[in-house]
Design an enzyme around this catalytic site. Structure first.
Site, mmCIF file in Angstrom:
data_model
loop_
_atom_site.group_PDB
_atom_site.id
_atom_site.type_symbol
_atom_site.label_atom_id
_atom_site.label_comp_id
_atom_site.label_asym_id
_atom_site.label_seq_id
_atom_site.Cartn_x
_atom_site.Cartn_y
_atom_site.Cartn_z
ATOM 1 N N ASP A 290 -15.442 2.845 6.902
ATOM 2 C CA ASP A 290 -14.296 3.716 6.595
ATOM 3 C C ASP A 290 -14.617 4.616 5.402
ATOM 4 O O ASP A 290 -14.270 5.794 5.403
ATOM 5 C CB ASP A 290 -13.035 2.888 6.304
ATOM 6 C CG ASP A 290 -11.930 3.791 5.784
ATOM 7 O OD1 ASP A 290 -11.488 4.661 6.540
ATOM 8 O OD2 ASP A 290 -11.541 3.659 4.605
ATOM 9 N N SER B 156 -8.017 3.856 9.343
ATOM 10 C CA SER B 156 -8.604 3.851 8.005
ATOM 11 C C SER B 156 -7.811 2.926 7.069
ATOM 12 O O SER B 156 -8.375 2.043 6.410
ATOM 13 C CB SER B 156 -8.617 5.291 7.471
ATOM 14 O OG SER B 156 -8.880 5.323 6.100
ATOM 15 N N HIS C 88 0.850 -1.189 0.000
ATOM 16 C CA HIS C 88 0.000 0.000 0.000
ATOM 17 C C HIS C 88 0.882 1.233 0.000
ATOM 18 O O HIS C 88 1.892 1.287 0.713
ATOM 19 C CB HIS C 88 -0.890 -0.001 1.251
ATOM 20 C CG HIS C 88 -1.751 1.210 1.372
ATOM 21 N ND1 HIS C 88 -2.913 1.360 0.645
ATOM 22 C CD2 HIS C 88 -1.622 2.331 2.114
ATOM 23 C CE1 HIS C 88 -3.461 2.529 0.951
ATOM 24 N NE2 HIS C 88 -2.693 3.133 1.828
ATOM 25 N N ARG D 192 -14.413 12.982 6.591
ATOM 26 C CA ARG D 192 -13.153 13.625 7.029
ATOM 27 C C ARG D 192 -12.591 14.516 5.928
ATOM 28 O O ARG D 192 -12.082 15.593 6.186
ATOM 29 C CB ARG D 192 -12.128 12.550 7.404
ATOM 30 C CG ARG D 192 -12.414 11.902 8.747
ATOM 31 C CD ARG D 192 -11.550 10.673 8.966
ATOM 32 N NE ARG D 192 -10.143 10.950 8.782
ATOM 33 C CZ ARG D 192 -9.268 10.068 8.258
ATOM 34 N NH1 ARG D 192 -9.675 8.864 7.875
ATOM 35 N NH2 ARG D 192 -8.011 10.392 8.121
ATOM 36 N N LYS E 275 -8.900 -1.380 5.834
ATOM 37 C CA LYS E 275 -9.002 -1.876 4.453
ATOM 38 C C LYS E 275 -7.987 -2.986 4.199
ATOM 39 O O LYS E 275 -8.272 -3.967 3.519
ATOM 40 C CB LYS E 275 -8.777 -0.721 3.461
ATOM 41 C CG LYS E 275 -9.947 0.260 3.434
ATOM 42 C CD LYS E 275 -9.692 1.433 2.531
ATOM 43 C CE LYS E 275 -8.725 2.405 3.105
ATOM 44 N NZ LYS E 275 -9.082 3.803 3.158
HETATM 45 N N1 URA Z 1 -5.574 6.954 3.081
HETATM 46 C C1 URA Z 1 -6.577 6.262 3.674
HETATM 47 O O1 URA Z 1 -6.988 5.228 3.198
HETATM 48 N N2 URA Z 1 -7.118 6.776 4.799
HETATM 49 C C2 URA Z 1 -6.695 7.916 5.355
HETATM 50 O O2 URA Z 1 -7.206 8.300 6.378
HETATM 51 C C3 URA Z 1 -5.653 8.624 4.730
HETATM 52 C C4 URA Z 1 -5.109 8.099 3.599
#
Ligand code: URA
Length: 425
Positions: free
Chosen positions: A161, A183, A82, A168, A187
């Site tokens: 999320d 967050s 990621h 957010r 995932k």
């Molecule tokens: N990427 C994400 O998936 N979540 C965040 O809060 C910030 C960056």
């Protein structure tokens, strides 16, 4: 339970229980509390923070708000990678096929970009025919046959999320370490890999602006992974300058194609080799050194390139048909000296203004536009040399000036920082 009591409790610096966090998140998903109430809750976390246990509770509740993917039946080592998003970041296009050609399975769900930078999904969509949507069975079949697959982020994963992250973004509460950690990890854990490599960008063009905060975020994510018995490794990499030479969706795909032909930008090469070696060494449980030797060999022998071609073809993409129709404008230097800085934030704003990024999820983007840097960090420049080429379809009045302002050219050559800052496991 009452939302107001939970918000007040956090505002008074008290620790929240699993049930209280679950109540807030689930009530918001089920639309039993309003955006305004959830914003108050988000702001209370933003200002008062969360303990590690509370961050884990939030992660866990968000995982349980959606589907999880079971990859346990795959009989190859599985690793996910990621990136927290940077300017010119085409690393996934490079490291996924490298790791797959080493016998490691790389299942990836990638999102579209919001804000200044395009997401991996946007880059892949610039290849005509590439299909980002696939059934779960087809995804698993590709992982078995090719070894890597990149599809769009499932709407069914970490549903809470998605809703909270959108809120957010809207209220400007993104840069909170517990909120970002939960967050990202919700995932990643829900996506099923045992090993998760995170490329955490630090600097002007990233949401983590300094090494101290980035280190704190990295340590939090590693610890959250441990609650689930997942190995999380975070590499902090420098985003004060763009990654590679091409910025813009189709242009970045073209840079990845060039990469596999052996035309490398040094910083892009260093980070790609480092991250793919980390993926392979942690998934196959071999030393980093042996993994790195393997990576270099896979690149030089053309195996990694063949894997890249096979992956794109499997998902319907035609690499000779890239959505790259744009006009070109060469911008020349007005001075002589050395390129000591390239402002990645200014550059990403220019590329965004050209049409490569989106404000809202449903906005259309122009795949073809962007910038190709002819001169990069550390290069010597003579007055009149081409600094960069702007690819545009709608002409901006100040394109030349905006591009020139991204460069700092000085008489004395500055020391170029290494791209890899440190790794936290
Ligand atoms: N990427 C994400 O998936 N979540 C965040 O809060 C910030 C960056």
């Amino acid at each position: 339970m009452k939302a107001i009591d939970i918000i007040n409790k956090k505002n008074n610096n008290e620790k929240l229980s699993y049930e209280e966090i679950e109540y807030m998140v689930n009530s918001y998903v089920k639309e039993r509390i309003s955006d305004d109430t959830m914003s108050d809750f988000v702001w209370s976390i933003y200002y008062k923070g969360l303990s590690l246990d509370e961050t884990y509770y939030l992660t866990d509740v968000m995982i349980k708000s959606g589907e999880t993917i079971d990859l346990s039946h795959i009989n190859k080592p599985v690793v996910d990678k990621h990136s927290t998003g940077g300017v010119g970041d085409k690393i996934t296009l490079i490291v996924a096929p490298i790791a797959a050609s080493a016998g490691v399975c790389v299942p990836k769900m990638s999102g579209r970009g919001l804000g200044l930078t395009g997401g991996t999904a946007d880059k892949l969509e610039s290849i005509k025919g590439y299909k980002l949507k696939m059934s779960k069975q087809a995804f698993l079949k590709e992982l078995d046959e090719v070894g890597c697959s990149v599809i769009s982020q499932s709407e069914k994963i970490a549903v809470a999320d998605k809703k909270i992250y959108a809120l957010r973004n809207e209220i400007g509460a993104v840069d909170s370490i517990p909120l970002i950690a939960s967050s990202i990890m919700s995932k990643k854990i829900a996506s099923g890999s045992d090993v998760i490599i995170i490329d955490l960008k630090v600097g002007k063009g990233a949401f983590m602006k300094n090494i101290k905060d980035a280190t704190h975020l990295a340590k939090t994510m590693v610890k959250i992974g441990a609650y689930y018995n997942k190995k999380v490794i975070c590499t902090l990499s420098d985003m004060n300058a763009p990654l590679g030479r091409n910025i813009g969706n189709a242009l970045e795909v073209k840079e990845a194609i060039d990469f596999f032909k052996g035309n490398y930008d040094k910083r892009l090469y260093d980070l790609s080799v480092y991250l793919s070696s980390l993926m392979i060494s942690s998934a196959k449980k071999i030393s980093f050194r042996s993994a790195k030797e393997l990576v270099i060999n896979l690149l030089e022998s053309g195996h990694a390139r063949n894997k890249f071609n096979a992956w794109i073809k499997y998902q319907g993409g035609n690499l000779s048909k890239i959505r790259d129709k744009a006009k070109k404008l060469n911008v020349v230097s007005q001075t002589s000296g050395y390129v000591n800085k390239i402002d990645s934030l200014k550059l990403s704003k220019l590329v965004f203004d050209l049409g490569a990024g989106r404000v809202k999820k449903k906005d259309n983007i122009d795949y073809a536009v962007g910038v190709v840097l002819n001169k990069t960090l550390g290069d010597k420049v003579n007055k009149g040399d081409v600094l960069a080429t702007v690819y545009y379809n709608k002409k901006l009045p100040d394109m030349k000036e905006a591009l020139t302002n991204c460069y700092l050219i000085e008489k004395k050559k500055a020391k170029i920082k290494k791209i890899i800052i440190k790794t936290i496991k």
